[in-house]
Design a protein around this motif. Structure first.
Motif, short mmCIF file in Angstrom:
data_model
loop_
_atom_site.label_atom_id
_atom_site.label_comp_id
_atom_site.label_asym_id
_atom_site.label_seq_id
_atom_site.Cartn_x
_atom_site.Cartn_y
_atom_site.Cartn_z
N PHE A 97 0.83 -1.20 0.00
CA PHE A 97 0.00 0.00 0.00
C PHE A 97 0.86 1.25 0.00
CE2 PHE A 97 -2.54 3.15 2.45
CZ PHE A 97 -3.63 3.23 1.61
N ASN A 146 4.07 1.53 -0.87
CA ASN A 146 4.92 1.62 -2.06
C ASN A 146 4.13 1.99 -3.32
OD1 ASN A 146 7.63 1.22 -1.40
ND2 ASN A 146 7.25 -0.95 -1.05
N ASP A 147 3.06 1.27 -3.52
CA ASP A 147 2.41 1.35 -4.83
C ASP A 147 1.11 2.14 -4.85
OD1 ASP A 147 4.43 -0.40 -5.20
OD2 ASP A 147 3.19 -2.13 -5.71
N GLY A 148 0.47 2.30 -3.68
CA GLY A 148 -0.83 2.93 -3.69
C GLY A 148 -1.86 2.06 -4.35
N LEU A 149 -2.97 2.68 -4.74
CA LEU A 149 -4.08 1.90 -5.29
C LEU A 149 -4.15 1.93 -6.81
CD1 LEU A 149 -7.10 2.91 -3.00
CD2 LEU A 149 -5.84 0.76 -2.98
N LYS A 150 -3.71 3.04 -7.35
CA LYS A 150 -3.95 3.28 -8.77
C LYS A 150 -3.23 2.29 -9.69
CE LYS A 150 -3.96 7.85 -9.94
NZ LYS A 150 -3.26 9.03 -10.46
N CYS A 151 -3.86 1.95 -10.80
CA CYS A 151 -3.20 1.15 -11.83
C CYS A 151 -2.14 1.99 -12.52
CB CYS A 151 -4.20 0.69 -12.88
SG CYS A 151 -5.21 -0.66 -12.35
N SER A 152 -1.03 1.35 -12.91
CA SER A 152 0.05 2.10 -13.55
C SER A 152 -0.43 2.77 -14.84
CB SER A 152 1.23 1.19 -13.88
OG SER A 152 1.26 0.11 -13.00
N LYS A 153 -1.29 2.07 -15.57
CA LYS A 153 -1.74 2.62 -16.85
C LYS A 153 -2.49 3.94 -16.70
CE LYS A 153 -5.71 -0.53 -16.70
NZ LYS A 153 -6.44 -1.61 -17.35
N HIS A 154 -2.97 4.24 -15.48
CA HIS A 154 -3.63 5.52 -15.25
C HIS A 154 -2.65 6.63 -14.85
CE1 HIS A 154 -7.33 3.23 -15.35
NE2 HIS A 154 -7.98 4.37 -15.40
N ASN A 155 -1.38 6.28 -14.66
CA ASN A 155 -0.41 7.29 -14.17
C ASN A 155 -0.30 8.49 -15.12
OD1 ASN A 155 0.19 6.25 -11.77
ND2 ASN A 155 2.01 5.12 -12.42
N LYS A 202 -6.00 -1.19 -9.04
CA LYS A 202 -5.49 -2.55 -9.27
C LYS A 202 -6.05 -3.50 -8.21
CE LYS A 202 -1.49 -1.24 -6.67
NZ LYS A 202 -0.19 -0.63 -6.80
N ILE A 210 -2.60 7.68 -1.13
CA ILE A 210 -3.47 6.51 -1.30
C ILE A 210 -3.47 6.04 -2.76
CG2 ILE A 210 -5.89 5.77 -1.31
CD1 ILE A 210 -6.27 7.56 1.18
N ASN A 211 -3.54 6.96 -3.65
CA ASN A 211 -3.62 6.58 -5.06
C ASN A 211 -2.31 6.03 -5.61
OD1 ASN A 211 -6.24 6.95 -6.04
ND2 ASN A 211 -5.99 9.17 -5.98
N ASP A 212 -1.23 6.75 -5.36
CA ASP A 212 0.01 6.45 -6.07
C ASP A 212 1.06 5.76 -5.24
OD1 ASP A 212 -1.39 7.98 -7.79
OD2 ASP A 212 0.03 9.64 -7.87
N GLY A 213 0.97 5.84 -3.92
CA GLY A 213 2.03 5.29 -3.10
C GLY A 213 3.31 6.08 -3.25
#
Lengths: 224, 224
Positions: free
Chosen positions: A213, A215-224, B170, B214-217
């Motif tokens: 959580f 490190n990466d958060g929630l968002k999908c990479s493709k939405h970056n 994700k 939260i979104n990106d980490g």
DNA sequence: GTCTATAGCCGGATAGAC
DNA sequence: GTCTATCCGGCTATAGAC
């Protein structure tokens, strides 16, 4: 590192813990036989945590404590200076111990996080007590507690800054701000211990999901 | 949505709040003149929060409360049934109010998060009190409080699941686990209010950085 | 609607027997 | 080293005057 390897490394048995407590606060303990004192201190302090957790330290009476420990009122006063001082020693001991353990981490973010969670598991009643009773502190003790809390946060900040310089972490959030969002995640493990027990989430799974959580958060990479 | 627009929408003035409190608990209030009652209730409840925050509700005496409010001991009992019942009404009122406001969100994660933070800002003493005193509750009230807390968490879970289905979030973490990591972030705003005030972090900045976190980490995309 | 006075209980702390 | 007995101040709650 996992919880098992951490436990092995620190060998935080109850006896060692209360033995160290005895050494730190001998002045306020009338009983001089260490073996007896350590055994009773363990009983008294455990009961204090139990009663404080279900009411509050302030509303716990020494009569209740006497009943719970099967030690008479007079007997209790051979192990504690007075009620307020008991609370104070508990706060001080945890600060002392926490800083000692945290200072031995390798400075990596994951390491600091795991160390904090693992320590708060072993010393859960101490952490819970310190958090809940912090507001009752006198001004000098409050300042001491804040200093200690900031020190813990500083470990996180340093680790994040290091990661940012290495290009491992992005710089969207300042290290300070990121650290202040990580701290409450760590607190949750000992504040809401019952919730995780109920959901059968073990400590290593908790660390794992928290690290993902963070490190990466929630968002999908493709939405970056 | 920002804090200003939220405040406008809900118009949570103190008068409206305590007027609703009066309506909910008229049975336990001897004074029947609503205008007088609302004015005094505001004084009594504010003082209760102030004293509870610096000690604890259990250790706050009604004598202290009487002094702080400039209402005599006898006078207080015209507005409260007894000490324990006062604590109970405070818990109940917040649960009632919180659910009412949360149920009006649009179901998006950002919306729920902002609503929670903004509400906990306006009702900060209520939230702080409820969190700190939750352990003192009787069993039935505790169950009620847990139910209410799970409901709040359910809002988060639903929002995250929706995002996962849309491919926005994700699926590395289950929605349940992710939600349980988000909750303590929300609590931090009202539990450590002093810290954010001291660091001059305003509420919209707090929401913003939390949402980024939260979104990106923390991790850079290139390391994914 | 607000006050004072008081009932009756429980709190922390200590002295002194064993 | 542990206990019982006791001091005395503070607590919640209520009765009854105004």
């Amino acid at each position: 590192m996992n919880f098992k390897s951490f436990s092995k490394q620190f060998k935080l048995t109850n006896n060692q813990l209360f033995s160290e407590y005895f050494d730190l606060f001998t002045d306020s303990i009338a009983i001089k036989n260490k073996k007896i004192a350590v055994r009773k201190l363990k009983i008294i302090i455990s009961a204090t945590f139990k009663l404080s957790a279900s009411q509050s330290f302030a509303s716990m009476s020494l009569r209740q404590l006497s009943e719970e420990t099967h030690i008479s009122m007079g007997g209790l006063y051979a192990y504690i200076k007075n009620k307020q001082h008991l609370s104070l020693t508990l706060q001080r001991f945890l600060n002392h111990y926490g800083q000692k353990v945290l200072s031995q981490t390798d400075g990596g973010l994951e390491n600091i996080i795991r160390t904090h969670v693992y320590l708060s598991e072993i010393l859960q009643p101490w952490f819970f007590f310190a958090f809940m009773e912090s507001k009752n502190l006198t001004k000098p003790m409050k300042q001491y507690a804040i200093k200690s809390e900031l020190l813990t946060e500083a470990y996180l900040v340093t680790a994040i800054e290091k990661g940012q310089i290495q290009g491992k972490y992005k710089k969207t959030l300042s290290a300070q701000v990121a650290a202040s969002h990580i701290k409450p995640l760590l607190h949750d493990w000992y504040l809401k211990r019952w919730k995780y027990r109920q959901r059968k989430i073990n400590i290593d799974d908790f660390c794992q999901s928290m690290l993902i959580f963070i490190n990466d958060g929630l968002k999908c990479s493709k939405h970056n």
